[in-house]
Design a protein around this motif. Structure first.
Motif, PDB file in Angstrom:
ATOM      1  N   ARG A   1      10.704 -17.691  -5.249  1.00 24.75           N
ATOM      2  CA  ARG A   1      11.936 -16.918  -5.121  1.00 24.75           C
ATOM      3  C   ARG A   1      11.897 -15.705  -6.053  1.00 24.75           C
ATOM      4  N   MET A   2      12.460 -14.602  -5.608  1.00 24.43           N
ATOM      5  CA  MET A   2      12.442 -13.368  -6.384  1.00 24.43           C
ATOM      6  C   MET A   2      13.133 -13.546  -7.744  1.00 24.43           C
ATOM      7  N   ASP A   3      14.276 -14.238  -7.765  1.00 22.64           N
ATOM      8  CA  ASP A   3      14.980 -14.401  -9.036  1.00 22.64           C
ATOM      9  C   ASP A   3      14.160 -15.240 -10.018  1.00 22.64           C
ATOM     10  N   ASN A   4      13.444 -16.245  -9.509  1.00 22.48           N
ATOM     11  CA  ASN A   4      12.606 -17.050 -10.393  1.00 22.48           C
ATOM     12  C   ASN A   4      11.435 -16.241 -10.932  1.00 22.48           C
ATOM     13  N   VAL A   5      10.841 -15.394 -10.092  1.00 19.86           N
ATOM     14  CA  VAL A   5       9.714 -14.555 -10.528  1.00 19.86           C
ATOM     15  C   VAL A   5      10.162 -13.592 -11.624  1.00 19.86           C
ATOM     16  N   ILE A   6      11.353 -13.013 -11.466  1.00 19.03           N
ATOM     17  CA  ILE A   6      11.898 -12.109 -12.488  1.00 19.03           C
ATOM     18  C   ILE A   6      12.063 -12.857 -13.809  1.00 19.03           C
ATOM     19  N   TYR A   7      12.577 -14.082 -13.736  1.00 25.57           N
ATOM     20  CA  TYR A   7      12.752 -14.899 -14.944  1.00 25.57           C
ATOM     21  C   TYR A   7      11.406 -15.246 -15.565  1.00 25.57           C
ATOM     22  N   ARG A   8      10.457 -15.645 -14.733  1.00 23.80           N
ATOM     23  CA  ARG A   8       9.135 -16.028 -15.228  1.00 23.80           C
ATOM     24  C   ARG A   8       8.408 -14.850 -15.879  1.00 23.80           C
ATOM     25  N   MET A   9       8.645 -13.654 -15.378  1.00 23.74           N
ATOM     26  CA  MET A   9       7.995 -12.472 -15.934  1.00 23.74           C
ATOM     27  C   MET A   9       8.656 -12.003 -17.228  1.00 23.74           C
ATOM     28  N   GLY A  10       9.800 -12.565 -17.550  1.00 24.53           N
ATOM     29  CA  GLY A  10      10.471 -12.198 -18.785  1.00 24.53           C
ATOM     30  C   GLY A  10      11.359 -10.984 -18.689  1.00 24.53           C
ATOM     31  N   PHE A  11      11.833 -10.675 -17.470  1.00 22.23           N
ATOM     32  CA  PHE A  11      12.764  -9.561 -17.298  1.00 22.23           C
ATOM     33  C   PHE A  11      14.215 -10.037 -17.323  1.00 22.23           C
ATOM     34  N   ALA A  12      14.435 -11.329 -17.528  1.00 23.36           N
ATOM     35  CA  ALA A  12      15.774 -11.894 -17.630  1.00 23.36           C
ATOM     36  C   ALA A  12      15.701 -13.149 -18.497  1.00 23.36           C
ATOM     37  N   ASN A  13      16.801 -13.470 -19.151  1.00 22.99           N
ATOM     38  CA  ASN A  13      16.831 -14.618 -20.058  1.00 22.99           C
ATOM     39  C   ASN A  13      16.979 -15.948 -19.336  1.00 22.99           C
ATOM     40  N   SER A  14      17.486 -15.925 -18.125  1.00 22.90           N
ATOM     41  CA  SER A  14      17.695 -17.151 -17.360  1.00 22.90           C
ATOM     42  C   SER A  14      17.609 -16.825 -15.874  1.00 22.90           C
ATOM     43  N   ARG A  15      17.491 -17.844 -15.059  1.00 26.61           N
ATOM     44  CA  ARG A  15      17.435 -17.609 -13.618  1.00 26.61           C
ATOM     45  C   ARG A  15      18.772 -17.092 -13.109  1.00 26.61           C
ATOM     46  N   ASN A  16      19.857 -17.535 -13.697  1.00 29.67           N
ATOM     47  CA  ASN A  16      21.177 -17.057 -13.284  1.00 29.67           C
ATOM     48  C   ASN A  16      21.315 -15.566 -13.578  1.00 29.67           C
ATOM     49  N   GLN A  17      20.862 -15.159 -14.761  1.00 32.44           N
ATOM     50  CA  GLN A  17      20.909 -13.740 -15.109  1.00 32.44           C
ATOM     51  C   GLN A  17      19.986 -12.934 -14.206  1.00 32.44           C
ATOM     52  N   ALA A  18      18.808 -13.484 -13.903  1.00 32.03           N
ATOM     53  CA  ALA A  18      17.867 -12.803 -13.005  1.00 32.03           C
ATOM     54  C   ALA A  18      18.481 -12.613 -11.627  1.00 32.03           C
ATOM     55  N   ARG A  19      19.187 -13.620 -11.142  1.00 25.61           N
ATOM     56  CA  ARG A  19      19.820 -13.529  -9.827  1.00 25.61           C
ATOM     57  C   ARG A  19      20.858 -12.406  -9.807  1.00 25.61           C
ATOM     58  N   GLN A  20      21.635 -12.269 -10.871  1.00 29.15           N
ATOM     59  CA  GLN A  20      22.632 -11.202 -10.946  1.00 29.15           C
ATOM     60  C   GLN A  20      21.971  -9.827 -10.986  1.00 29.15           C
ATOM     61  N   LEU A  21      20.899  -9.705 -11.774  1.00 25.68           N
ATOM     62  CA  LEU A  21      20.211  -8.417 -11.883  1.00 25.68           C
ATOM     63  C   LEU A  21      19.592  -8.002 -10.553  1.00 25.68           C
ATOM     64  N   VAL A  22      19.026  -8.963  -9.829  1.00 24.76           N
ATOM     65  CA  VAL A  22      18.449  -8.646  -8.514  1.00 24.76           C
ATOM     66  C   VAL A  22      19.541  -8.169  -7.569  1.00 24.76           C
ATOM     67  N   ARG A  23      20.672  -8.852  -7.572  1.00 24.15           N
ATOM     68  CA  ARG A  23      21.778  -8.454  -6.683  1.00 24.15           C
ATOM     69  C   ARG A  23      22.296  -7.063  -7.006  1.00 24.15           C
ATOM     70  N   HIS A  24      22.158  -6.638  -8.256  1.00 31.72           N
ATOM     71  CA  HIS A  24      22.603  -5.299  -8.639  1.00 31.72           C
ATOM     72  C   HIS A  24      21.559  -4.229  -8.322  1.00 31.72           C
ATOM     73  N   GLY A  25      20.431  -4.648  -7.759  1.00 29.98           N
ATOM     74  CA  GLY A  25      19.430  -3.687  -7.329  1.00 29.98           C
ATOM     75  C   GLY A  25      18.607  -3.071  -8.437  1.00 29.98           C
ATOM     76  N   ILE A  26      18.421  -3.801  -9.537  1.00 27.22           N
ATOM     77  CA  ILE A  26      17.703  -3.261 -10.682  1.00 27.22           C
ATOM     78  C   ILE A  26      16.186  -3.301 -10.477  1.00 27.22           C
ATOM     79  N   PHE A  27      15.715  -4.175  -9.573  1.00 27.82           N
ATOM     80  CA  PHE A  27      14.269  -4.367  -9.423  1.00 27.82           C
ATOM     81  C   PHE A  27      13.754  -3.851  -8.079  1.00 27.82           C
ATOM     82  N   THR A  28      12.445  -3.609  -8.063  1.00 28.53           N
ATOM     83  CA  THR A  28      11.778  -3.200  -6.832  1.00 28.53           C
ATOM     84  C   THR A  28      10.686  -4.207  -6.496  1.00 28.53           C
ATOM     85  N   LEU A  29      10.405  -4.341  -5.227  1.00 27.33           N
ATOM     86  CA  LEU A  29       9.310  -5.183  -4.743  1.00 27.33           C
ATOM     87  C   LEU A  29       8.418  -4.306  -3.878  1.00 27.33           C
TER      88      LEU A  29
END
Length: 208
Positions: free
Chosen positions: A99-127
């Motif tokens: 999952r994209m939110d888990n990958v963001i968390y695993r890469m260290g761009f978010a402190n938690s999966r919940n935070q990663a999910r919010q950041l992805v929804r805000h369009g902060i990341f690119t794939l």
């Protein structure tokens, strides 16, 4: 069914394991599970004999809550894993890891999966150079993940990058901390998931 909005530390105590839902706090002395390693509530300290069904249910709830998945979504992942060739339990965990939110968390761009999910929804990341807003997108080997140029000075991402050393980055991912981008080197395997999970209990629960 609505997403859980209560105290996240109660979930760790209820499942009897650290689910790392509070980011860096989970690695400090402030961790509620470290201070009170028993179930919440008036009778939390009482040990009860659990039935086979209860053990299976608790294992499913632990994994579902760790990845922040609703029951309907989790069951859909299980059905996809069951239809795919290979071991159903391994397939299930690999779907969750991709999952994209888990990958963001695993890469260290978010402190938690919940935070990663919010950041992805805000369009902060690119794939692969395109802006994404769907946390459940499944990444593939060779995919490029990055932080958008206008969001690279975000204090949230900077803070997350400072604490990634505590949990480490899995071998199937590659991270360029300076340029705030990463690459999916390979598909994750069961061995890459170090968290203590007995996926066979989940398979037995859904196979009844």
């Amino acid at each position: 069914m609505a997403r859980y909005t209560g105290a996240k530390c109660r979930l760790c105590r209820r499942e009897g394991a650290k689910l790392f839902l509070k980011g860096d706090r989970c690695f400090t002395d402030k961790c509620a599970y470290e201070r009170r390693p028993y179930a919440p509530g008036q009778h939390g300290r009482i040990r009860k004999k659990m039935s086979d069904y209860a053990v299976q249910l608790r294992e499913k709830q632990k994994v579902r809550r760790m990845y922040g998945i609703l029951e309907e979504q989790f069951r859909a992942y299980f059905q996809r894993a069951d239809l795919k060739k290979g071991v159903t339990g391994d397939n299930l965990l690999i779907f969750l890891e991709r999952r994209m939110d888990n990958v963001i968390y695993r890469m260290g761009f978010a402190n938690s999966r919940n935070q990663a999910r919010q950041l992805v929804r805000h369009g902060i990341f690119t794939l692969n150079g395109r802006r994404v807003t769907v946390p459940s997108i499944q990444v593939k080997a060779g995919d490029q993940v990055g932080v958008r140029e206008q969001n690279r000075n975000s204090p949230i991402i900077k803070e997350a990058q400072q604490v990634i050393a505590r949990r480490g980055c899995p071998a199937w991912l590659e991270v360029d901390g300076e340029n705030l981008k990463g690459k999916v080197n390979a598909m994750p395997t069961r061995e890459d998931i170090q968290f203590p999970i007995n996926e066979q209990l989940i398979v037995e629960l859904y196979s009844k």
